[in-house]
Each structure stands twice: as C-alpha cells, then as structure tokens.
Design a protein around this motif. Sequence first.
Motif, mmCIF file in Angstrom:
data_model
loop_
_atom_site.group_PDB
_atom_site.id
_atom_site.type_symbol
_atom_site.label_atom_id
_atom_site.label_comp_id
_atom_site.label_asym_id
_atom_site.label_seq_id
_atom_site.Cartn_x
_atom_site.Cartn_y
_atom_site.Cartn_z
ATOM 1 N N PHE A 294 0.825 -1.207 0.000
ATOM 2 C CA PHE A 294 0.000 0.000 0.000
ATOM 3 C C PHE A 294 0.860 1.258 0.000
ATOM 4 O O PHE A 294 1.943 1.279 0.592
ATOM 5 C CB PHE A 294 -0.902 0.048 1.244
ATOM 6 C CG PHE A 294 -2.085 -0.870 1.186
ATOM 7 C CD1 PHE A 294 -3.344 -0.380 0.857
ATOM 8 C CD2 PHE A 294 -1.958 -2.228 1.481
ATOM 9 C CE1 PHE A 294 -4.442 -1.222 0.824
ATOM 10 C CE2 PHE A 294 -3.049 -3.067 1.452
ATOM 11 C CZ PHE A 294 -4.304 -2.567 1.115
ATOM 12 N N ASP A 295 0.367 2.308 -0.654
ATOM 13 C CA ASP A 295 0.951 3.635 -0.524
ATOM 14 C C ASP A 295 0.179 4.404 0.542
ATOM 15 O O ASP A 295 -1.007 4.130 0.786
ATOM 16 C CB ASP A 295 0.871 4.399 -1.858
ATOM 17 C CG ASP A 295 1.740 3.768 -2.932
ATOM 18 O OD1 ASP A 295 2.802 3.229 -2.573
ATOM 19 O OD2 ASP A 295 1.333 3.801 -4.112
ATOM 20 N N GLU A 298 -3.183 5.765 -0.445
ATOM 21 C CA GLU A 298 -4.295 4.818 -0.575
ATOM 22 C C GLU A 298 -4.972 4.549 0.762
ATOM 23 O O GLU A 298 -6.173 4.299 0.828
ATOM 24 C CB GLU A 298 -3.785 3.480 -1.116
ATOM 25 C CG GLU A 298 -3.283 3.493 -2.532
ATOM 26 C CD GLU A 298 -2.830 2.099 -2.937
ATOM 27 O OE1 GLU A 298 -3.632 1.404 -3.568
ATOM 28 O OE2 GLU A 298 -1.705 1.704 -2.594
ATOM 29 N N TRP A 318 -9.983 0.537 3.749
ATOM 30 C CA TRP A 318 -9.663 0.664 2.326
ATOM 31 C C TRP A 318 -10.571 -0.234 1.481
ATOM 32 O O TRP A 318 -11.103 0.188 0.450
ATOM 33 C CB TRP A 318 -8.201 0.299 2.070
ATOM 34 C CG TRP A 318 -7.848 0.318 0.623
ATOM 35 C CD1 TRP A 318 -7.434 1.389 -0.117
ATOM 36 C CD2 TRP A 318 -7.907 -0.790 -0.290
ATOM 37 N NE1 TRP A 318 -7.239 1.020 -1.428
ATOM 38 C CE2 TRP A 318 -7.515 -0.311 -1.564
ATOM 39 C CE3 TRP A 318 -8.242 -2.128 -0.153
ATOM 40 C CZ2 TRP A 318 -7.462 -1.129 -2.685
ATOM 41 C CZ3 TRP A 318 -8.188 -2.957 -1.270
ATOM 42 C CH2 TRP A 318 -7.797 -2.457 -2.524
ATOM 43 N N HIS A 322 -13.382 0.534 -1.568
ATOM 44 C CA HIS A 322 -13.182 -0.031 -2.906
ATOM 45 C C HIS A 322 -13.948 -1.343 -3.020
ATOM 46 O O HIS A 322 -13.415 -2.370 -3.454
ATOM 47 C CB HIS A 322 -11.683 -0.247 -3.168
ATOM 48 C CG HIS A 322 -10.869 1.011 -3.146
ATOM 49 N ND1 HIS A 322 -10.400 1.569 -1.971
ATOM 50 C CD2 HIS A 322 -10.472 1.828 -4.149
ATOM 51 C CE1 HIS A 322 -9.729 2.674 -2.257
ATOM 52 N NE2 HIS A 322 -9.760 2.852 -3.560
ATOM 53 N N ARG A 340 -4.422 -7.650 -0.265
ATOM 54 C CA ARG A 340 -5.336 -6.538 0.012
ATOM 55 C C ARG A 340 -6.700 -6.998 0.535
ATOM 56 O O ARG A 340 -7.570 -6.176 0.794
ATOM 57 C CB ARG A 340 -5.509 -5.687 -1.247
ATOM 58 C CG ARG A 340 -4.222 -4.938 -1.588
ATOM 59 C CD ARG A 340 -4.346 -4.058 -2.797
ATOM 60 N NE ARG A 340 -3.115 -3.278 -2.956
ATOM 61 C CZ ARG A 340 -3.039 -1.950 -2.905
ATOM 62 N NH1 ARG A 340 -4.132 -1.239 -2.711
ATOM 63 N NH2 ARG A 340 -1.890 -1.332 -3.055
#
Length: 410
Positions: A294-295, A298, A318, A322, A340
């Motif tokens: 992950f950044d 994000e 997150w 999404h 993720r």
Amino acid sequence: MAQLTVMEKLEILSDAAKYDASCASSNTTKRNALNGGIGSTTGSGICHSYAPDGRCISLLKILLTNYCSYDCVFCINRSSSNVRRARFSVEEVVDLTLNFYKRNYIEGLFLSSGIIRSPDYTMTELVRVAETLRTVHGFRGYIHLKLIPSANADLVAQAGLYADRVSINVELPSEVSLKRFAPEKRPREISAAMGGLRLRIEEGKAERAKSRRALAFSPAGQSTQMIVGADGASDAAILQRSAQLYGSFGLKRVYYSAFSPIPDASAQLPLSQPPLMREHRLYQADWLTRFYGFDVGEILDDGEGGMLDLAIDPKLAWALRHRARFPVDVNRADRETLLRVPGLGTKSVGKILETRRFRRLRLEDIGKLARSIATLRHFIVAEGWRPGAVLDSERLRQHLAPKPRQLALL
C-alpha cells in the motif's frame, strides 16, 4: 541529601525510560561464534519485547541519567521539569545488566540518557557501558543504544560496533514542530546522523559478505520514534514522514508513541493524551506500507481530514471504500491482490498460494489458513462459496465493526 541506592536509581531511571518506545529487538545476529562469554540473543526469559518472527526478548530498559541540559517541551526529563533525578555510573549499569541476565530476568539492554555536560561526554559514557559488557565481560546478549545526533562521528561509530541496534529519535513528524518544542535539537543534525548510520550499516554488511571476520556494525539496523498527539500533525503527515524515513535511511522500524501528559506541562501541549487506538492504527497502517504494497495515499481517505478511522483497521477501511474490487477469487488471484483482502496476512497468503498448487480451496480450507474467516468470507470467492447478499459498504461496516463492550450488572 542522602545518596541514592542502586535500586532507588533503578526505580527512577527505569520509570524515566518508559516514554521511549523504540526498544523492540529484532533481526539481530548471534554473537556465539567465539568460545566463552555469557549471554545470548536467542535464549528465553521474562519477555517484554516481540520480534517480527514472534520471538520474545526481555530487555533491561533504563536511562543512564534523567538529568538533561535540553528543555524539550514534551519530555518529562527536560531541564525545567520538577522530577526526581538520578544518575547511574557506567559500572552500575554493567553490574545490573550482568546480574539481571544471570538471574534470567533479561536477555539484553536498552540504554538511553539525558544530555549531561555535553553530547560527546554523554555518548562516551553510553559507549563505555556497551564496550565494557562486550570486551571485559564477554556479554553476547542484545544491546540497543540510543544515540545523540550531535555527538562526534567517531563515538557513533564505536557505538555501532558494540550495539546490535542503534536509534536516533526524530521525535516529531515536522521540522517546524521540532523547532518549536525541542529548540536545542537540530533537524539537519538528526538527518545527517541517520544518513551516516545508514552508510556505515551498509558498509558493514558489505564487509561481512566478503569476510566473516569483519566486525558487524549495528547488525539489527537502526530505528526511530515519533510522538503522536503532542502537536497537530495528522495521521497522513505522520505516515508520509515515516515513508520518507524508511526510504532515505533504510530504517528497520518507526515506532509511534502516544503523547502522555506530563507534570507541569507547557501550555503549548494538549491537556489530554490521544486515544491509544490512534497509535495502534498507525502501526497497522505502517505495516500495510511496508509489507502489503500500500501507498500512504491509498490508506487515508481525503474525507477524513488525513486521520485514520479508529473504529476499524485501515485495510478493512480501504476495502470498504473499494467495494467494487471484491469479492476476490482465492483460487485465481495473484499475491498482490490477495494481500489486500481484509483478514489475510502475509503468512496466510503464502499458505494459500502454496496449497492451491495441488487443489482448489474451499471456504473451510481458507478458515484453517487465516485468522478471521468472519471478516474474510465477505470479500472472497472459493470453491463452493460465494457471498450471498452482497452488502453495501456502510451496512458491511456496521456488521464488521467491533461492537461496544457492555458491562454486566451484578
């Protein structure tokens, strides 16, 4: 004034050290190549710190002294603070470490200090403790030394030869805050010292690769600490600063320490500490950037003002933002996609990839490989399993968020 006993000093200086979080030990090397000596980084004892591999390492965590010539606003040991003061001699720290080890209380030492006389004098005393343990007593247990960035580079180099890990605290996420709350500390000196440490650590690794006889320099790397909640920095600012530190200085860890109000505090500081859950969420987000791809951008939702959601963990937050990316087919998705999925960790993803080489995985198989099937089942497709009524993000959040605990009436 009556002279303090060693145990009275220990009570004062161990309590004074509790505000420094950057003392977990990990990724160290064994110092058992030579015959003789005492101590080990791999033994067992009363454990307080946890390595990433799950191993517990107990440390004697103390300050050499809580006298300090610096007046950092957020520090209980600042020069203007009205606290009980004490100071160990080098010999007292050495004796305590050895005696506690022999009694199986500890497996190593974390040593920091207030600044007395000068940075060089203080650093010399810290190095003397580590040098005496290693060279005089053959101590091969874990040593973590807190370095003083303005100290002479030769002293810093000596510290790295005797310590398994070294650390320099950046204290606060921005230079503006550091100048405001810790005027004696210089951001450029801190950055220069951390950069110098990275070079020495990398050079030490290169030398060790050429010859096993080469001396190791801080084999467990360097770490740092940031105080959370003493200034107005958002979680986004803290995590972005951490990302910069990891990239620039090759840190092993950034530790987050929730600000705790101190006696006789300055009016510049908040009256209460931030929620401890904020510290926990920062660690979770830090883990996502380091091991899950992950950044920072994000992880944080712009609508939250740069702050992490305290009610749910950042990966789940997150995923709910999404929702269209789910459910994920565990029998077909690549590693990056699986990492993720809420409820899947790095180890469970590895097990899934390995197992599915031989057979297709069912939901019950995933339940044996992962920790939280209750969350996971809403985000995956498996052999014979597909989520029923797909809940929208808000309803799923309400379903998965931890329920407030209720006290039973007696």
